[in-house]
Design an enzyme around this catalytic site. Structure first.
Site, PDB file in Angstrom:
ATOM      1  N   GLY A  98       0.566   1.148  15.265  1.00 26.92           N
ATOM      2  CA  GLY A  98      -0.635   0.316  15.291  1.00 26.92           C
ATOM      3  C   GLY A  98      -0.360  -1.058  15.875  1.00 26.92           C
ATOM      4  O   GLY A  98       0.776  -1.385  16.236  1.00 26.92           O
TER       5      GLY A  98
ATOM      6  N   TYR B  69     -12.879   0.778   2.660  1.00 27.28           N
ATOM      7  CA  TYR B  69     -11.698  -0.019   2.983  1.00 27.28           C
ATOM      8  C   TYR B  69     -11.396  -1.026   1.858  1.00 27.28           C
ATOM      9  O   TYR B  69     -10.276  -1.109   1.363  1.00 27.28           O
ATOM     10  CB  TYR B  69     -11.925  -0.740   4.307  1.00 27.28           C
ATOM     11  CG  TYR B  69     -10.713  -1.466   4.844  1.00 27.28           C
ATOM     12  CD1 TYR B  69      -9.579  -0.757   5.246  1.00 27.28           C
ATOM     13  CD2 TYR B  69     -10.692  -2.852   4.947  1.00 27.28           C
ATOM     14  CE1 TYR B  69      -8.461  -1.418   5.748  1.00 27.28           C
ATOM     15  CE2 TYR B  69      -9.584  -3.519   5.449  1.00 27.28           C
ATOM     16  CZ  TYR B  69      -8.470  -2.797   5.847  1.00 27.28           C
ATOM     17  OH  TYR B  69      -7.374  -3.457   6.331  1.00 27.28           O
TER      18      TYR B  69
ATOM     19  N   LYS C 209      10.483   3.968  -4.799  1.00 22.93           N
ATOM     20  CA  LYS C 209      11.093   4.207  -6.111  1.00 22.93           C
ATOM     21  C   LYS C 209      12.317   5.120  -5.969  1.00 22.93           C
ATOM     22  O   LYS C 209      13.389   4.829  -6.512  1.00 22.93           O
ATOM     23  CB  LYS C 209      10.050   4.845  -7.042  1.00 22.93           C
ATOM     24  CG  LYS C 209      10.494   4.973  -8.476  1.00 22.93           C
ATOM     25  CD  LYS C 209       9.369   5.583  -9.308  1.00 22.93           C
ATOM     26  CE  LYS C 209       9.921   6.206 -10.573  1.00 22.93           C
ATOM     27  NZ  LYS C 209       8.984   7.184 -11.149  1.00 22.93           N
TER      28      LYS C 209
ATOM     29  N   GLY D 279       6.256   5.921  -4.085  1.00 22.35           N
ATOM     30  CA  GLY D 279       7.170   6.971  -4.540  1.00 22.35           C
ATOM     31  C   GLY D 279       8.458   6.952  -3.731  1.00 22.35           C
ATOM     32  O   GLY D 279       9.558   7.069  -4.288  1.00 22.35           O
TER      33      GLY D 279
ATOM     34  N   ILE E 131       5.864  11.351   2.529  1.00 22.32           N
ATOM     35  CA  ILE E 131       6.674  10.578   3.475  1.00 22.32           C
ATOM     36  C   ILE E 131       8.131  10.983   3.268  1.00 22.32           C
ATOM     37  O   ILE E 131       8.758  10.590   2.284  1.00 22.32           O
ATOM     38  CB  ILE E 131       6.496   9.057   3.273  1.00 22.32           C
ATOM     39  CG1 ILE E 131       4.996   8.685   3.229  1.00 22.32           C
ATOM     40  CG2 ILE E 131       7.198   8.279   4.400  1.00 22.32           C
ATOM     41  CD1 ILE E 131       4.728   7.231   2.850  1.00 22.32           C
TER      42      ILE E 131
ATOM     43  N   LYS F  73      -8.102  -0.774  -0.661  1.00 23.78           N
ATOM     44  CA  LYS F  73      -7.072  -1.811  -0.717  1.00 23.78           C
ATOM     45  C   LYS F  73      -6.991  -2.429  -2.110  1.00 23.78           C
ATOM     46  O   LYS F  73      -5.907  -2.803  -2.569  1.00 23.78           O
ATOM     47  CB  LYS F  73      -7.335  -2.892   0.335  1.00 23.78           C
ATOM     48  CG  LYS F  73      -7.122  -2.419   1.777  1.00 23.78           C
ATOM     49  CD  LYS F  73      -5.652  -2.144   2.088  1.00 23.78           C
ATOM     50  CE  LYS F  73      -5.436  -1.902   3.575  1.00 23.78           C
ATOM     51  NZ  LYS F  73      -4.040  -1.538   3.897  1.00 23.78           N
TER      52      LYS F  73
END
Ligand code: UDP
Length: 310
Positions: free
Chosen positions: A10, A145, A105, A102, A61, A149
């Site tokens: 981005g 949005y 962590k 996650g 991820i 957030k």
């Protein structure tokens, strides 16, 4: 350090990747490419310190090896995206942030959440300091949005408190610079494109609403300082120099030497009337304030747009 940047393709993510690589770090960029652009990372294809993973952060991820920092920047973010991907934006703020936390962590990494001035909604307090809780319509045009957030901030603080994940939260105000999507739909791309084509500049409403625009390099300097500080409460990063949208149009017409005039368009629902960061916290705790004057930043941005529009 080994650093993960979500939303790496981005506008902000790609500039952040460049900055971190310049500091000698190894960077793992993650992006779904839903709104990211391959051109933003093209110049890094032979850089052995940069690795790219195409993945949707709302799923999972997966990163192998150690990770020391996670900059969580993934999210469609322009009002045009709000209409195209409302449910996905909520998923990115909720599930994407959950997965980023996650990961942090699991790796014992520090995470920085990119939050937004939109958590203040259409603010009743001016300028907006971090202690203000906001004025958000939970079912309005921007709610996917804003609420995503706000949830992401709550989740981040909860991971910090319950799971002892080391976290930072930045609230980003309007930012501009090279690499913004030409048809992003936000005010600067729309105005610069119209001005360079000598077409009418579309002003929403009477143009009396205000915004405060920060140059991308200034913003990332502040964010980098926040990440490496010990400040765990949210910090506004933005440029407090405020102007009306009509004044902004006039400035862009002048700097592009355009023959454009302005034309009125309907004001979108829930469009915030005014927005300006109170940056006392960033000044005091991070010793940060913007350095690039708007004129200078706009000249650089206009040159980038001119080159890409050819
Ligand atoms: N705006 C405008 N013309 C455009 C695009 C935006 O007048 O072509 C206005 C918009 O209604 C808002 C301001 O410019 O008042 C900033 O809009 P932007 O979409 O850049 O971001 P926002 O700060 O509203 O999230």
């Amino acid at each position: 350090m080994r650093i993960v940047v979500t939303g790496a393709a981005g506008f902000l993510g790609s500039h952040l990747v460049d900055r971190l690589l310049g500091q000698g770090h190894e960077v793992i960029g993650v992006d779904s490419m839903i709104t990211g652009a391959a051109e933003n990372l093209q110049h890094l294809k032979d850089n052995t310190n940069f690795h790219f993973i195409q993945a949707d952060v709302t799923k999972y991820i997966a990163v192998s090896g150690p990770v020391h920092r996670v900059y969580h920047f993934a999210s469609p973010a322009s009002p045009k995206d709000f209409h195209r991907f409302p449910v996905h934006i909520l998923k990115v703020g909720a599930l994407g942030t959950l997965n980023a936390l996650g990961l942090s962590k699991a790796k014992n990494a520090r995470l920085l959440l990119s939050s937004t001035s939109e958590v203040y909604g259409d603010p009743e307090v001016h300028p907006q300091a971090e202690g203000y809780w906001g004025h958000v319509n939970p079912i309005g045009e921007r709610s996917m949005y804003d609420e995503a957030k706000r949830f992401a901030e709550a989740l981040t603080m909860s991971y910090h408190n319950q799971n002892h994940v080391d976290t930072r939260i930045v609230r980003i105000f309007n930012t501009y610079g090279p690499r913004m999507r030409l048809n992003d739909g936000r005010v600067l791309p729309n105005f610069v494109r119209a001005a360079l084509n000598h077409e009418p500049i579309p002003i929403h409403g009477d143009g009396s609403q205000t915004r405060s625009f920060c140059y991308v390099d200034d913003l990332l300097e502040g964010i980098n300082r926040l990440m490496e500080s010990n400040v765990t409460e949210p910090v506004n990063i933005g440029n407090p120099e405020e102007l009306t949208i009509l004044e902004f149009a006039q400035e862009i017409i002048e700097l592009t030497k355009s023959k454009s005039t302005v034309e009125r368009k309907p004001l979108p629902k829930d469009d915030p009337v005014r927005r300006r960061p109170d940056i006392t916290r960033a000044k005091t705790l991070l010793n940060w304030e913007p350095q690039v004057h708007r004129r200078e930043g706009l000249i650089r941005t206009i040159e980038d747009f001119r080159a890409r529009m050819k």
